[in-house]
Write a protein that holds these residues in place. Structure first.
Motif: not given
Length: 123
Positions: A1-27
């Protein structure tokens, strides 16, 4: 992010369970990157089938202005269109009990657009 702070970046991620999603979002929040929009699409109730791919999400860093508003209708429509029949981990639908017929249900299907960094968006 620091090298390209004005660029738009898309990151896809899988969702298996709610706990995993919450942990990922917190990270992701802990990274301290401003302007992160999250889009999630859950087509099957993760509580019934936590070992399966129940949905997916997209993180958008530095999204274009108003993208959050524009995506909301599409994500809700996709959630309805792609919703899976509610089944338990053994493949049985609630409608299977004693009837021998399957009924398509839309329980657990959700599409959401929300900011992971709530103080960083706006005009």
């Amino acid at each position: 992010h620091r090298r390209w702070s004005s660029g738009t970046v898309l990151i896809w991620f899988p969702i298996k369970d709610s706990a995993g999603l919450a942990e990922f979002e917190n990270s992701v929040r802990e990274l301290g990157i401003p302007k992160i929009l999250a889009v999630t699409l859950i087509v099957r109730d993760p509580l019934l089938t936590p070992q399966k791919l129940n949905g997916c999400g997209l993180l958008i860093v530095n999204p274009p202005f108003t993208l959050d508003i524009e995506l909301t209708d599409y994500v809700v429509w996709l959630a309805k269109a792609l919703a899976q029949e509610a089944q338990d981990s053994h493949g049985a639908s609630p409608a299977d009990e004693g009837t021998g017929r399957r009924q398509t249900t839309r329980a657990g299907s959700v599409g959401r657009v929300y900011w992971l960094t709530p103080d960083s968006h706006g005009p």
